[in-house]
Scaffold this active site. Structure first.
Site, short mmCIF file in Angstrom:
data_model
loop_
_atom_site.label_atom_id
_atom_site.label_comp_id
_atom_site.label_asym_id
_atom_site.label_seq_id
_atom_site.Cartn_x
_atom_site.Cartn_y
_atom_site.Cartn_z
N GLU A 1 -1.24 1.18 -14.23
CA GLU A 1 -0.22 1.16 -13.19
C GLU A 1 0.10 -0.30 -12.86
O GLU A 1 -0.78 -1.07 -12.49
CB GLU A 1 -0.80 1.87 -11.95
CG GLU A 1 0.22 2.29 -10.95
CD GLU A 1 0.86 3.65 -11.28
OE1 GLU A 1 0.62 4.21 -12.37
OE2 GLU A 1 1.63 4.13 -10.43
N ASP B 1 8.70 9.23 -0.44
CA ASP B 1 7.81 10.01 -1.29
C ASP B 1 7.41 11.32 -0.62
O ASP B 1 7.32 12.36 -1.26
CB ASP B 1 6.52 9.21 -1.57
CG ASP B 1 6.81 8.01 -2.46
OD1 ASP B 1 7.98 7.86 -2.87
OD2 ASP B 1 5.87 7.24 -2.72
N ALA B 2 7.16 11.24 0.69
CA ALA B 2 6.69 12.43 1.39
C ALA B 2 7.76 13.52 1.41
O ALA B 2 7.48 14.69 1.20
CB ALA B 2 6.28 12.07 2.80
N TYR C 1 -6.20 2.48 -16.50
CA TYR C 1 -7.04 3.64 -16.17
C TYR C 1 -7.16 4.69 -17.27
O TYR C 1 -7.79 5.72 -17.07
CB TYR C 1 -6.59 4.31 -14.86
CG TYR C 1 -5.09 4.60 -14.79
CD1 TYR C 1 -4.48 5.50 -15.64
CD2 TYR C 1 -4.30 3.96 -13.83
CE1 TYR C 1 -3.13 5.77 -15.57
CE2 TYR C 1 -2.94 4.22 -13.75
CZ TYR C 1 -2.36 5.11 -14.62
OH TYR C 1 -1.02 5.37 -14.55
N GLU D 1 -11.04 7.85 -8.34
CA GLU D 1 -10.33 6.57 -8.43
C GLU D 1 -9.28 6.48 -7.33
O GLU D 1 -8.86 7.50 -6.79
CB GLU D 1 -9.59 6.47 -9.78
CG GLU D 1 -10.50 6.23 -10.94
CD GLU D 1 -9.78 6.32 -12.28
OE1 GLU D 1 -8.54 6.18 -12.31
OE2 GLU D 1 -10.47 6.53 -13.28
N LEU E 1 0.60 13.90 -12.73
CA LEU E 1 -0.58 14.55 -12.15
C LEU E 1 -0.13 15.63 -11.17
O LEU E 1 0.89 15.47 -10.50
CB LEU E 1 -1.44 13.54 -11.40
CG LEU E 1 -2.19 12.49 -12.22
CD1 LEU E 1 -2.79 11.44 -11.30
CD2 LEU E 1 -3.28 13.14 -13.06
N LYS F 1 -11.04 12.96 -11.39
CA LYS F 1 -10.97 13.31 -12.82
C LYS F 1 -12.29 13.88 -13.29
O LYS F 1 -13.35 13.37 -12.89
CB LYS F 1 -10.65 12.05 -13.66
CG LYS F 1 -9.36 11.37 -13.25
CD LYS F 1 -9.15 10.05 -13.99
CE LYS F 1 -7.82 9.44 -13.55
NZ LYS F 1 -7.54 8.15 -14.16
N ARG G 1 7.04 4.83 -18.51
CA ARG G 1 6.76 6.22 -18.84
C ARG G 1 8.02 6.98 -19.22
O ARG G 1 8.00 7.86 -20.08
CB ARG G 1 6.08 6.91 -17.65
CG ARG G 1 5.68 8.32 -17.96
CD ARG G 1 4.89 8.93 -16.84
NE ARG G 1 5.71 9.08 -15.64
CZ ARG G 1 5.32 9.71 -14.55
NH1 ARG G 1 4.11 10.22 -14.48
NH2 ARG G 1 6.11 9.81 -13.51
N TYR H 1 10.12 13.81 -0.74
CA TYR H 1 10.23 14.27 -2.12
C TYR H 1 9.14 15.30 -2.42
O TYR H 1 9.40 16.38 -2.96
CB TYR H 1 10.11 13.07 -3.06
CG TYR H 1 10.12 13.42 -4.52
CD1 TYR H 1 11.30 13.56 -5.22
CD2 TYR H 1 8.91 13.62 -5.21
CE1 TYR H 1 11.30 13.89 -6.57
CE2 TYR H 1 8.90 13.95 -6.56
CZ TYR H 1 10.10 14.07 -7.24
OH TYR H 1 10.09 14.41 -8.56
N ASP H 2 7.90 14.95 -2.04
CA ASP H 2 6.78 15.86 -2.28
C ASP H 2 7.04 17.22 -1.62
O ASP H 2 6.66 18.25 -2.14
CB ASP H 2 5.48 15.27 -1.74
CG ASP H 2 4.96 14.15 -2.65
OD1 ASP H 2 5.40 14.08 -3.81
OD2 ASP H 2 4.12 13.35 -2.18
S1 IVH Z 1 -4.36 9.03 -14.44
C1 IVH Z 1 -2.18 12.12 -17.46
N1 IVH Z 1 -5.18 7.46 -12.57
O1 IVH Z 1 0.04 8.46 -10.62
C2 IVH Z 1 -1.88 11.24 -16.33
N2 IVH Z 1 -2.86 7.92 -12.70
O2 IVH Z 1 1.39 10.87 -9.78
C3 IVH Z 1 -2.99 10.30 -16.14
N3 IVH Z 1 -1.54 6.77 -10.99
O3 IVH Z 1 1.63 9.04 -13.65
C4 IVH Z 1 -2.80 9.50 -14.96
N4 IVH Z 1 -3.20 5.71 -10.05
O4 IVH Z 1 1.42 6.60 -12.79
C5 IVH Z 1 -4.12 8.06 -13.13
N5 IVH Z 1 -6.08 6.05 -10.97
C6 IVH Z 1 -5.03 6.63 -11.52
C7 IVH Z 1 -3.72 6.45 -11.05
C8 IVH Z 1 -2.65 7.11 -11.65
C9 IVH Z 1 -1.91 5.91 -10.03
C10 IVH Z 1 -0.15 7.22 -11.22
C11 IVH Z 1 0.26 7.36 -12.64
C12 IVH Z 1 0.60 8.82 -12.76
C13 IVH Z 1 0.99 9.16 -11.38
C14 IVH Z 1 0.96 10.63 -11.07
#
Ligand code: IVH
Length: 684
Positions: A180, A35-36, A232, A116, A85, A297, A139, A38-39
């Site tokens: 998730e 992942d790192a 979530y 979160e 995100l 958020k 997704r 990739y990022d």
């Molecule tokens: S909110 C509009 N909350 O992280 C997108 N996502 O890297 C709303 N993820 O696609 C996502 N924990 O699969 C949200 N507490 C959390 C999350 C979370 C893991 C994942 C999710 C998202 C990805 C983005």
């Protein structure tokens, strides 16, 4: 012009590579890089595009989400797109996100923030119609995902359904929830245990295993993998209550019995959000599941609507990514290190990589079988993992990056020291050993071991000094400790008159140590503190031990054939005999006469008795109790039998010994009764 050209070609290259990795990660559940890494590619692309906005293409991976769904499952069109995100990697980036959002909001104020955890799994959408789960989807690329309804319905964790199939009465006509799916760490450990038992390769990490498990064609396989979910977000809702904040959403989902993580926290400043992030980082390894960051958020849903989204991510949320625990790097070579008892341990020499909060350049590979099982070869790109304080580990090679014809690594036949003596592996042993007593690779470890607290206990002779004295040629075996050239040491930097005197006194004092401690110091393979004491008690002098046959050694209670063989071999070695001759007479004699004196001096109150001890007895070390019994003529075996005279029960006793003694009707003594028995030889 030149830079524009090179930017364009780099953008194309990065986009292609990222797209390739997206397919491997999202569609095949088989990531090609960590992942790192990739990022990092993504970050470089983002920066280049920011500098050259005219080069941003609509299909750039920075503008899109995930990867196209596979054809294994039926496609599902998301009515509300499932987005990704944006990431922040430090506090400045978090602040920059907040500033951007503030500028866009009419009030210029973010209001409350919900913090979160960022669960490391895969995003799914669950659709309930009139309270019944009717569809579940991955997704995919954000617009079209895969239909995994059967698999989601099959999910179980600890014998309970992970996802409710029905919501309680009064739920809305349509509720599409997002969350998730993840694999709890205990489920992951169980799965790997099972793999070990079946001698199948281990799974690398919970996130990829969760993804692979969820996207099985056969739901009964998915069902056994212990997957779980954290919800979530709401995608679509018809006929539900009016929700004003994200916090309301979470509460509402919770009220419908959907699993919502309890660690979410409402805060009112970025400062407090940062504290939450720091807390996540600190707690990361105390959680029963993996996280890869935190998500911050904006709480008010009207603010969320006002801010909207880019083509791939909402502007009202930001993911803070924790430092990576896995990284890919080059395996430059595999070397072998030699421990103080000659054990040869292979380790990876890596191109330095920042992972798990520090730079990693080496990682143990344990033994020959581990290297073979992982099939890592010098020249490979390998995945390195370092979670928390855990020592770094090489997980395996990235096979796609392996150069053609890369040779398999073979365990070296000789020790890396200049003497180049053979490294041998005995049957039934996982490790190779160098058996040469003067191997300089072993020397430092041996000397440190000799001076250690449980052995000769030589204060002022620590690791650094041992290293220094070896480097200066003052010490080439343990015998040399007793003929250190103090006049030369006095001239060394950092050695005052006092410190030299202290060292000399400590070495002098060590000459009075017991035979058992001397045996510990000799560093004989398979011998521990307790077995050294058994031998010392049984033979009373080093001479007698050196003169004993394997059979005589093995006759001692608690000494098995492997230990007996090892002791015998140690003293058979000429090099070892020479080393022992260099030890001061006082030490050798003092230890033997001491041991004998002790045996003779005490009244033999326990003669003919067999006393078993369980738990800690005040005034004695664990080994010391046994020694005290034996010094008074008694036997002190480790387990209760019909021959046991009495069981002494100390602090935190073992249940099985107690139970057995009770069953056999053997007298049970407390500490005070034991004390009286030792003194008088009489049972209460
Ligand atoms: S909110 C509009 N909350 O992280 C997108 N996502 O890297 C709303 N993820 O696609 C996502 N924990 O699969 C949200 N507490 C959390 C999350 C979370 C893991 C994942 C999710 C998202 C990805 C983005």
């Amino acid at each position: 012009m030149g830079t524009e050209d090179s930017a364009e070609s780099r953008i194309t290259e990065l986009s292609e590579r990222i797209r390739q990795h997206d397919l491997l990660y999202y569609r095949d559940d088989a990531p090609g890089i960590t992942d790192a890494d990739y990022d990092q590619l993504k970050q470089e692309l983002l920066e280049l595009e920011a500098a050259h906005p005219e080069l941003v293409r609509p299909d750039s991976p920075t503008q899109t989400v995930g990867a196209d769904p596979s054809t294994l499952f039926a496609p599902v069109q998301h009515r509300v797109p499932m987005m990704s995100l944006d990431n922040a990697f430090d506090r400045d980036e978090l602040e920059a996100w907040a500033d951007r959002a503030r500028r866009r909001l009419a009030t210029g104020d973010l209001g409350d923030l919900m913090c979160e955890l960022k669960y490391d799994g895969l995003a799914v959408s669950l659709r309930y119609e009139n309270g019944v789960l009717t569809q579940a989807a991955t997704r995919g690329n954000g617009r079209v995902g895969e239909d995994i309804t059967a698999n989601i319905l099959a999910l179980e964790y600890k014998k309970k359904k992970s996802v409710p199939h029905r919501l309680p009465g009064g739920s809305p006509g349509v509720l599409e929830v997002r969350g998730e799916v993840y694999m709890p760490l205990d489920a992951f450990a169980d799965l790997n245990k099972q793999q070990d038992e079946e001698e199948k390769p281990r799974y690398a990490n919970p996130r990829n295993t969760a993804a692979g498990s969820l996207r099985q064609k056969d739901p009964s396989i998915t069902a056994t993998r212990g997957l779980s979910i954290w919800c979530y977000q709401i995608g679509e809702i018809q006929g539900g209550p009016t929700l004003e904040t994200h916090n309301d959403t979470l509460e509402y989902l919770r009220s419908l019995n959907l699993p919502v993580n309890p660690k979410s926290k409402s805060v009112s400043t970025i400062d407090a959000a940062w504290k939450f992030i720091e807390q996540c980082e600190a707690d990361r390894h105390n959680l029963p599941y993996e996280i890869d960051g935190a998500v911050i958020k904006i709480d008010r849903l009207d603010f969320q609507r006002e801010l909207g989204a880019t083509s791939r991510a909402p502007r009202w949320a930001i993911a803070y990514k924790l430092p990576p625990e896995e990284r890919t790097t080059k395996l430059l070579d595999i070397h072998v290190s030699i421990g103080s008892k000659g054990k040869a341990t292979p380790f990876a020499v890596l191109e330095p990589a920042f992972v798990g909060g520090s730079t990693v350049e080496m990682a143990t590979l344990h033994n020959e079988d581990q290297v073979k099982a992982k099939d890592v070869r010098p020249g490979d790109t390998v995945v390195v993992r370092k979670a928390g304080d855990v020592i770094p580990e090489v997980l395996g090679p990235v096979l796609a990056d392996r150069p053609d014809g890369l040779p398999v690594w073979e365990f070296p036949e000789v020790c890396p020291c200049p003497h180049q003596q053979p490294l041998a592996r005995q049957e039934g042993d996982a490790a190779h050993y160098c058996r040469f007593p003067r191997c300089p690779e072993q020397l430092r470890g041996w000397i440190e071991h000799f001076a250690a607290r449980n052995a000769l206990d030589i204060e002022h002779l620590g690791e650094q000094r041992v290293r220094l004295f070896i480097d200066l040629g003052f010490i080439s075996d343990i015998g040399d400790i007793y003929s250190l050239p103090y006049d030369r040491i006095r001239e060394l930097e950092g050695f005052g008159e006092l410190s030299v005197a202290n060292l000399a006194t400590a070495i002098e004092a060590s000459k009075q140590q017991s035979l058992a401690r001397l045996l510990v110091g000799l560093n004989i393979r398979h011998l521990g503190d307790t077995t050294c004491e058994l031998l010392a008690d049984a033979f009373g002098s080093l001479d007698r031990i050196m003169g004993a046959s394997v059979e005589e050694l093995a006759e001692v209670d608690g000494i098995g054939p492997i230990i007996a063989e090892s002791v015998y071999e140690f003293f058979l070695s000429e090099a070892n005999q020479e080393i022992i001759q260099k030890l001061p007479k006082e030490l050798l004699e003092a230890s033997s006469s001491d041991a004998e004196a002790e045996v003779e001096a005490l009244p033999q109150t326990l003669e003919g008795m067999t006393i078993v001890v369980t738990g800690g007895v005040e005034g004695y070390t664990r080994d010391g109790v046994g020694a005290a019994i034996k010094a008074r003529g008694g036997k002190a075996p480790g387990s209760v039998s019909s021959k046991t005279t009495a069981l002494v029960v100390g602090e935190n006793p073992g249940a099985s010994k107690l139970e057995k003694a009770e069953k056999l009707g053997i007298p049970i003594l407390d500490e005070a009764q034991f004390q009286r028995l030792i003194e008088s030889g009489e049972l209460p």
